[in-house]
Design an enzyme around this catalytic site. Structure first.
Site, PDB file in Angstrom:
ATOM      1  N   LYS A 110       0.824  -1.213   0.000  1.00  0.00           N
ATOM      2  CA  LYS A 110       0.000   0.000   0.000  1.00  0.00           C
ATOM      3  C   LYS A 110       0.858   1.262   0.000  1.00  0.00           C
ATOM      4  CE  LYS A 110      -4.044  -2.164   2.052  1.00  0.00           C
ATOM      5  NZ  LYS A 110      -4.728  -2.489   3.306  1.00  0.00           N
ATOM      6  N   LYS A 189      -3.607 -10.384 -10.881  1.00  0.00           N
ATOM      7  CA  LYS A 189      -4.654 -10.585  -9.876  1.00  0.00           C
ATOM      8  C   LYS A 189      -5.693  -9.454  -9.975  1.00  0.00           C
ATOM      9  CE  LYS A 189      -5.630  -9.959  -5.104  1.00  0.00           C
ATOM     10  NZ  LYS A 189      -5.645  -8.910  -4.214  1.00  0.00           N
ATOM     11  N   LYS A 192      -8.903  -3.786  -7.092  1.00  0.00           N
ATOM     12  CA  LYS A 192      -9.278  -2.405  -7.423  1.00  0.00           C
ATOM     13  C   LYS A 192      -8.045  -1.523  -7.562  1.00  0.00           C
ATOM     14  CE  LYS A 192     -10.586  -1.442  -2.665  1.00  0.00           C
ATOM     15  NZ  LYS A 192     -10.552  -2.833  -2.200  1.00  0.00           N
TER      16      LYS A 192
HETATM   17  P1  ADP Z   1      -8.853  -5.493  -3.628  1.00  0.00           P
HETATM   18  O1  ADP Z   1      -7.624  -6.306  -3.943  1.00  0.00           O
HETATM   19  O2  ADP Z   1      -9.687  -5.243  -4.832  1.00  0.00           O
HETATM   20  O3  ADP Z   1      -8.502  -4.223  -2.878  1.00  0.00           O
HETATM   21  P2  ADP Z   1      -9.707  -6.419  -1.059  1.00  0.00           P
HETATM   22  O4  ADP Z   1      -8.286  -6.389  -0.607  1.00  0.00           O
HETATM   23  O5  ADP Z   1     -10.656  -5.417  -0.494  1.00  0.00           O
HETATM   24  O6  ADP Z   1      -9.739  -6.365  -2.652  1.00  0.00           O
HETATM   25  O7  ADP Z   1     -10.254  -7.893  -0.790  1.00  0.00           O
HETATM   26  C1  ADP Z   1     -11.450  -8.279  -0.157  1.00  0.00           C
HETATM   27  C2  ADP Z   1     -11.493  -9.794  -0.090  1.00  0.00           C
HETATM   28  O8  ADP Z   1     -11.551 -10.345  -1.411  1.00  0.00           O
HETATM   29  C3  ADP Z   1     -10.259 -10.417   0.582  1.00  0.00           C
HETATM   30  O9  ADP Z   1     -10.637 -11.554   1.342  1.00  0.00           O
HETATM   31  C4  ADP Z   1      -9.403 -10.824  -0.596  1.00  0.00           C
HETATM   32  O10 ADP Z   1      -8.534 -11.869  -0.299  1.00  0.00           O
HETATM   33  C5  ADP Z   1     -10.450 -11.226  -1.640  1.00  0.00           C
HETATM   34  N1  ADP Z   1      -9.923 -10.974  -3.003  1.00  0.00           N
HETATM   35  C6  ADP Z   1      -9.680  -9.760  -3.564  1.00  0.00           C
HETATM   36  N2  ADP Z   1      -9.224  -9.893  -4.828  1.00  0.00           N
HETATM   37  C7  ADP Z   1      -9.170 -11.214  -5.089  1.00  0.00           C
HETATM   38  C8  ADP Z   1      -8.786 -11.993  -6.220  1.00  0.00           C
HETATM   39  N3  ADP Z   1      -8.381 -11.426  -7.352  1.00  0.00           N
HETATM   40  N4  ADP Z   1      -8.864 -13.345  -6.136  1.00  0.00           N
HETATM   41  C9  ADP Z   1      -9.294 -13.934  -4.990  1.00  0.00           C
HETATM   42  N5  ADP Z   1      -9.674 -13.261  -3.885  1.00  0.00           N
HETATM   43  C10 ADP Z   1      -9.620 -11.914  -3.914  1.00  0.00           C
END
Ligand code: ADP
Ligand code: TRP
Length: 320
Positions: A110, A189, A192
């Site tokens: 981050k 992956k 957002k």
């Molecule tokens: P982002 O990566 O979009 O910021 P978050 O960190 O808010 O998403 O993730 C929220 C939940 O969704 C977490 O439990 C995270 O492990 C899961 N997650 C996010 N992106 C993925 C992905 N591409 N594949 C599998 N799980 C994901």
């Protein structure tokens, strides 16, 4: 068995969130006592606009309920509405070694991406440990990127119990390996932060545009196409019925079908897969008070449980 997970209200729900965390969590509500919450205190580390935070909380509540969270089976609430989380986080902080947090990838990721290195961002895993431990959780369904935070939590249980006796319960991560990393539009992956997401409640027009824009190689139409590492196929496997997946795999291997056709199939399957969820979301959105009632009742139930654990912890450390 008690199951617990949280999701940050920090953006729109995408396929990665749904298949990586939300769907496994919703399936688990059949197997135990589930506690699911909106991690609004965590979101404060990245969302600075109060209106956006409030709107995101409401949206994510609708998303989770529309995707199948059943408030009769699961306790659903907002993290900030349960008193005591920040107290437990502080008590845990007092015995958290700096090195443990310094090793955490998510803080480094981050700050490398340009977020201001704040104490909140650094101490994020301690607050997450407090969430997990205050409800005496056994199982925590999360995507793979949260695994390290579960390890921090387990470490803190060890340190706390060594110091004060057998008070905190040791939780375990539940990571569904088949969907641990859902790929995004560019093959990396889906996240957002990488601007490569497909929203599950995205408008049809923008959904089509995004899916038609998925990066592919330059194999000519008539040639066989590589099935390994294909984002289209990986996503199609998540949303399409097995016989349609088998047909697409065969068409990849035989050649004669272009990527444009595959993308159209993926678009249609995505739309069909989430159609019932969209309908349910629209119904829920038309009745705001239901959602508020669910969250309020959830916070009361979660609050009773949290108060009991916090009382034990306070006694153990000498604050009573
Ligand atoms: P982002 O990566 O979009 O910021 P978050 O960190 O808010 O998403 O993730 C929220 C939940 O969704 C977490 O439990 C995270 O492990 C899961 N997650 C996010 N992106 C993925 C992905 N591409 N594949 C599998 N799980 C994901
Ligand atoms: N850190 C998690 C995420 O970004 C959200 C979260 C906060 C969480 N507290 C939690 C997940 C406790 C599981 C358990 O996705």
């Amino acid at each position: 068995m008690r199951i617990l997970s949280g999701i940050q209200p920090s953006g729109t729900l995408h396929l990665g969130n749904y298949f990586g965390m939300m769907k496994p969590a919703i399936e688990l509500q059949e197997r135990g006592e589930a506690f699911y919450f909106i991690a609004d205190l965590h979101a404060l580390t990245t969302v600075r606009d109060p209106k956006a935070l409030a709107a995101n909380c409401h949206d994510v509540a609708l998303d989770f309920l529309a995707c199948g969270l059943d408030p009769k089976k699961s306790c659903f609430f907002r993290q900030s509405e349960v008193p005591g989380i920040a107290d437990l986080a502080w008590i845990l902080s007092a015995l958290t070694p700096m090195g443990l947090l310094e090793r955490c990838h998510s803080y480094k990721d981050k700050t490398t991406r340009g977020l201001t290195p704040t104490h909140g961002l650094f101490a994020y895993p301690v607050l997450m440990a407090a969430d997990i431990l205050i409800y005496e959780s056994d199982l925590v369904p999360v995507g793979r990127d949260q695994k390290q935070h579960l390890e921090v939590t387990r470490d803190l249980v060890g340190k706390f119990n060594d110091a004060y006796g057998d008070i905190l319960k040791m939780p375990e991560a539940h990571i569904q390996e088949s969907t641990a990393v859902v790929p995004g539009l560019d093959g990396a992956k889906m996240s957002k932060s990488y601007h490569n997401t497909i929203g599950i409640f995205e408008e049809e027009k923008s959904l089509r545009k995004k899916i038609m824009g998925i990066k592919t190689d330059s194999t000519p139409v008539e040639e066989p196409k590589p099935t390994q590492g294909s984002t289209i196929l990986d996503l199609y496997r998540l949303v399409a019925p097995p016989e349609e997946v088998a047909r697409m795999e065969a068409d990849f291997q035989n050649g004669g079908v272009g990527y444009g056709d595959f993308k159209k199939r993926l678009f249609e399957a995505t739309l069909a897969h989430f159609a019932p969820f969209r309908a349910r979301r629209a119904e829920l959105a038309a009745n705001d008070s239901t959602v508020l009632d669910i969250l309020e009742a959830g916070a009361r139930r979660a609050g009773d449980l949290a108060a009991k654990t916090l009382d034990k912890v306070r006694r153990a450390v000498g604050l009573r």
